[in-house]
Motif scaffolding. Structure first.
Motif, short mmCIF file in Angstrom:
data_model
loop_
_atom_site.label_atom_id
_atom_site.label_comp_id
_atom_site.label_asym_id
_atom_site.label_seq_id
_atom_site.Cartn_x
_atom_site.Cartn_y
_atom_site.Cartn_z
N ALA A 40 0.57 0.94 -4.19
CA ALA A 40 0.82 -0.15 -5.16
C ALA A 40 1.86 -0.02 -6.19
O ALA A 40 2.53 -1.14 -6.56
CB ALA A 40 -0.52 -0.50 -5.87
N ILE A 41 1.97 1.04 -6.85
CA ILE A 41 2.85 1.29 -7.90
C ILE A 41 4.08 1.39 -7.38
O ILE A 41 5.36 0.61 -7.93
CB ILE A 41 2.50 2.62 -8.51
CG1 ILE A 41 1.30 2.99 -9.13
CG2 ILE A 41 3.88 3.07 -9.48
CD1 ILE A 41 0.95 4.08 -9.74
N LYS A 42 4.44 1.59 -6.11
CA LYS A 42 5.95 1.59 -5.45
C LYS A 42 6.30 0.25 -5.44
O LYS A 42 7.44 -0.46 -5.65
CB LYS A 42 5.74 2.33 -4.32
CG LYS A 42 5.89 4.03 -4.36
CD LYS A 42 5.98 4.77 -3.35
CE LYS A 42 5.87 6.22 -3.33
NZ LYS A 42 5.64 6.89 -2.23
N LEU A 43 5.09 -0.65 -4.89
CA LEU A 43 5.69 -2.05 -4.68
C LEU A 43 5.96 -2.78 -6.22
O LEU A 43 6.94 -3.53 -5.95
CB LEU A 43 4.44 -3.10 -4.08
CG LEU A 43 4.23 -2.40 -2.62
CD1 LEU A 43 2.94 -3.27 -2.15
CD2 LEU A 43 5.37 -3.03 -1.85
N SER A 44 5.24 -2.46 -6.99
CA SER A 44 5.60 -3.11 -8.41
C SER A 44 6.92 -2.67 -9.10
O SER A 44 7.67 -3.63 -9.38
CB SER A 44 4.22 -2.78 -9.35
OG SER A 44 3.07 -3.06 -8.72
#
Length: 253
Positions: A40-44
């Motif tokens: 999720a952090i990588k997508l954001s």
């Protein structure tokens, strides 16, 4: 020097953000760094990185356009100086003094552009230089043509002189750059956030630190190039005055 200091500040901020991310990750609960959380952090952060890359590209394009515009103005100015000298030479021997004045003033202008004197900025558009320009135009207008050919040459010289001084003024107006400072500060903030997030997700080893160091240098180098190209008459990355010196060598007087 100001641009170099700013770029150094960007490097320190971005690299410190990456190190801070590594340090923070040691104290985060394990489930905050699980595979699902990391995804999720990588997508954001991927979205932020994409936006930052687009803005960085736009700033580089804008700075390069400013650099090319000023460079073209100076090259065009150099060509017009040769045309102006040629028109005065064709007018007759009575313009010898004007041609000598033209060459002297152009030589002073080139030396001023090439100078790194601290007072150069104020002297570039000082009332003295503007007064010289106006006086030179008045001297051309004061010529007393005796033939139709001289009438045409005087009119042509006045038009070229107007183009010469207009190109000079345009180059000076664009010397301050076109990149908004607010946009630059926002971009630096985004870079700090991106590198901080990278640090949180990265393994804890020396190779990662070296990689962050290298990437921070590249990012600050890009900022430095933007600032330098956006001010083409100052700094390390300057427009070439080779065409102007070549034009000066071809002037008579």
């Amino acid at each position: 020097m100001t641009h170099l200091i700013f770029a150094l500040g960007v490097f320190l901020l971005v690299f410190a953000s990456a190190l801070a991310g590594i340090w923070i990750s040691r104290y985060l609960p394990e489930h905050h760094l699980s595979d699902e959380s990391a995804a999720a952090i990588k997508l954001s952060i991927g979205l932020v990185a994409t936006i930052a890359a687009l803005v960085l590209g736009l700033l580089i394009s804008s700075a390069k356009a400013s650099f090319d515009t000023v460079n073209n103005d100076l090259v065009h100015n150099a060509a017009n100086m040769i045309r102006l000298d040629s028109a005065l030479a064709q007018y007759g021997p009575e313009t010898h003094g004007l041609r000598a004045t033209l060459k002297s003033n152009y030589s002073d202008w080139i030396d001023l552009l090439a100078s790194r004197d601290g007072t150069r900025e104020a002297r570039l558009d000082s009332p003295e230089i503007i007064g010289r320009m106006e006086e030179f135009q008045h001297s051309i207008a004061a010529l007393a043509p005796a033939t139709d050919a001289q009438h045409a040459l005087r009119a042509r010289a006045l038009l070229i002189a107007d183009d010469v001084f207009a190109a000079r003024s345009l180059a000076l107006l664009q010397r301050g750059g076109s990149v908004p400072k607010t946009v630059m500060f926002v971009l630096v903030f985004w870079l700090a956030i991106i590198f901080g997030t990278f640090g949180v997700l990265a393994p804890h080893n020396g190779t990662i630190v070296v990689a962050f160091l290298t990437c921070a240098l590249c990012a600050s180098g890009a900022v430095f190039l933007i600032l330098e190209m956006d001010t083409p008459l100052d700094g390390v990355v300057r427009v070439s005055i080779g065409a102007m010196r070549e034009a000066l060598a071809r002037l008579g007087g």
